[in-house]
Design an enzyme around this catalytic site. Structure first.
Site, PDB file in Angstrom:
ATOM      1  N   GLU A 299       0.901  -1.041   0.250  1.00 45.69           N
ATOM      2  CA  GLU A 299      -0.239  -0.098  -0.138  1.00 45.69           C
ATOM      3  C   GLU A 299       1.014   1.276  -0.074  1.00 45.69           C
ATOM      4  O   GLU A 299       1.642   0.965   0.628  1.00 45.69           O
ATOM      5  CB  GLU A 299      -0.763   0.221   1.212  1.00 45.69           C
ATOM      6  CG  GLU A 299      -1.540   1.114   1.585  1.00 45.69           C
ATOM      7  CD  GLU A 299      -3.227   0.859   2.529  1.00 45.69           C
ATOM      8  OE1 GLU A 299      -3.976   2.180   2.803  1.00 45.69           O
ATOM      9  OE2 GLU A 299      -3.052   0.368   2.967  1.00 45.69           O
TER      10      GLU A 299
ATOM     11  N   GLU B  40      -2.465  10.957   3.403  1.00 43.28           N
ATOM     12  CA  GLU B  40      -3.703  11.040   4.403  1.00 43.28           C
ATOM     13  C   GLU B  40      -4.053  12.057   5.460  1.00 43.28           C
ATOM     14  O   GLU B  40      -2.759  12.757   5.915  1.00 43.28           O
ATOM     15  CB  GLU B  40      -3.942   9.589   5.362  1.00 43.28           C
ATOM     16  CG  GLU B  40      -4.133   8.136   3.939  1.00 43.28           C
ATOM     17  CD  GLU B  40      -3.479   7.088   5.505  1.00 43.28           C
ATOM     18  OE1 GLU B  40      -4.698   6.501   5.525  1.00 43.28           O
ATOM     19  OE2 GLU B  40      -2.742   6.996   5.868  1.00 43.28           O
TER      20      GLU B  40
END
Length: 424
Positions: free
Chosen positions: A174, A179
């Site tokens: 990932e 974020e």
């Protein structure tokens, strides 16, 4: 580490390189396509993009580029939102008349979180959207970026990220390009309106089953994630063999570089395979904590574009080094000089020694990452190569084997050059 860098040359060359190195008493360079001139790193026009340029307000995202995750299972993090696809009122709480993902008619994608229940911290009390390119377009290497204006509010968790196509998570890896969560996040590790976080996750044999390498970016001055000027901030990753560079607003100034050499024990570097994009706005969950009555509804994540660029060819640097003189059971080192054109960006260096039990390491002195040489403004870089004998080597004398240290340089475009450093 299973997927460690390899030099990519035929094994039979090793003996010839070592012999020649001993005969002439110097390091020998193999170059994979090194040209007479080396130009600066350029990116050209995007090779894939979505500019969200529909003139129709409310138009759905381009279905040739995006598909949707749907449902409200908590998504492994006890999140509250139900993800909805445009044009449908299923599952429950989704509303075709009030889509959670649409184009605004002015060049933007809107990902909208909507409160649909009176209790803000109940599963299904919010709807939102999660877009992905899975099954439509995968990517492997390049400069991947998106310009986004992020919402601010308790419990909001916007993200621009990538997942590997191979195996169940985290086996495929990932790449979290961006974020954000509120400052008072549920985990106690909040970010707030002037910070974002970038992370790579990969599989590991550790108790947790994965490793995570992460870094927080803090905007300079009074800039915020929801700034009106500029209308969006650029979040991106320069992804090349064995390296991921993260940046905000300026690809020339990465704030976070991680390489295959940084993977902790038990972990595997799995970032040299296809990945796909995701864009989403989650609500609640273990990391951001719950929303509250002050959380805005609608809460909009405004995406100006998503673009992918391929790197222009940059050949591996020319390298030279004196022989490494063995010191019995003590560590030995030498200095490699690397030459390339200024402006060719970062180069990853990996070393390999076939003597049983011995280890070699690279130290470029770079503050971002000691395994990369920085050619952004200089045409000359140096790296210290250190060999530490293992127990078996101490008993047999590392110098007696005469096996050279192989140092490979990888450029952003994937070209490589190799130097064999004799051990005397």
């Amino acid at each position: 580490m299973e997927d460690k860098p390899v030099r990519g040359q035929a094994a039979f060359l090793m003996d010839a390189i070592a012999l020649l190195g001993r005969i002439v008493g110097i390091a020998v360079l193999l170059s994979a396509g090194f040209g007479a001139t080396v130009g600066a790193q350029v990116w050209g026009e995007p090779v894939w993009s979505d500019e969200f340029d529909s003139s129709e307000a409310g138009a759905a995202p381009d279905t040739s580029k995006w598909t949707f995750d749907v449902g409200g299972s908590g998504w492994g993090n006890h999140e509250l939102e139900v993800y909805c696809a445009p044009g449908t009122s299923a599952p429950a709480h989704c509303d075709a008349e009030h889509p959670n993902a649409f184009q605004d008619g002015h060049g933007h994608l809107i990902i909208r979180a909507l409160k649909v229940g009176e209790e803000p911290a109940r599963v299904g009390s919010w709807t939102s959207a999660r877009l992905k390119t899975l099954g439509l377009k995968d990517f492997q290497y390049g400069r991947m970026e998106s310009c986004i204006k992020l919402p601010v509010g308790a419990g909001l968790w916007p993200a621009f990220w990538m997942l590997g196509t191979a195996g169940k998570w985290p086996a495929g890896g990932e790449i979290d390009i961006m974020e954000n969560i509120p400052e008072s996040g549920g985990s106690g590790a909040g970010l707030g309106s002037n910070k974002t976080e970038s992370t790579i996750h990969g599989p590991s044999t550790s108790a947790k089953g994965l490793f995570s390498l992460t870094q927080i970016f803090t905007f300079p001055g009074a800039q915020r994630i929801d700034d009106a000027t500029p209308t969006c901030h650029v979040y991106g990753a320069i992804w090349s063999p064995f390296v991921v560079q993260m940046y905000v607003d300026d690809w020339r100034e990465p704030f976070f570089i991680r390489t295959a050499s940084d993977v902790p024990g038990g972990g595997r570097w799995v970032f040299d395979a296809p990945f796909y994009f995701l864009l989403n706005l989650a609500v609640g969950g273990d990391w951001p904590g719950p929303p509250n009555n002050a959380t805005p509804s609608p809460a909009d994540m405004v995406v100006d574009y998503v673009r992918v660029y391929n790197a222009s060819r940059v050949d591996g640097p020319m390298m030279s080094a004196p022989a490494l003189r063995a010191r019995g059971d003590a560590a030995s080192s030498t200095i490699v000089e690397l030459r390339s054109a200024a402006g060719t960006g970062f180069v990853f260096l990996a070393c390999e020694l076939e003597t049983s039990g011995s280890k070699c390491s690279v130290d470029t002195g770079n503050a971002l990452n000691a395994s990369v040489a920085d050619f952004r403004s200089s045409d000359l870089q140096r790296a210290k190569i250190t060999v530490t004998p293992g127990e078996a080597s101490r008993q047999s004398d590392i110098g007696a084997a005469k096996t050279p240290v192989m140092v490979t340089a990888y450029t952003v475009s994937g070209e490589q050059s190799i130097i064999a450093i004799p051990i005397e």
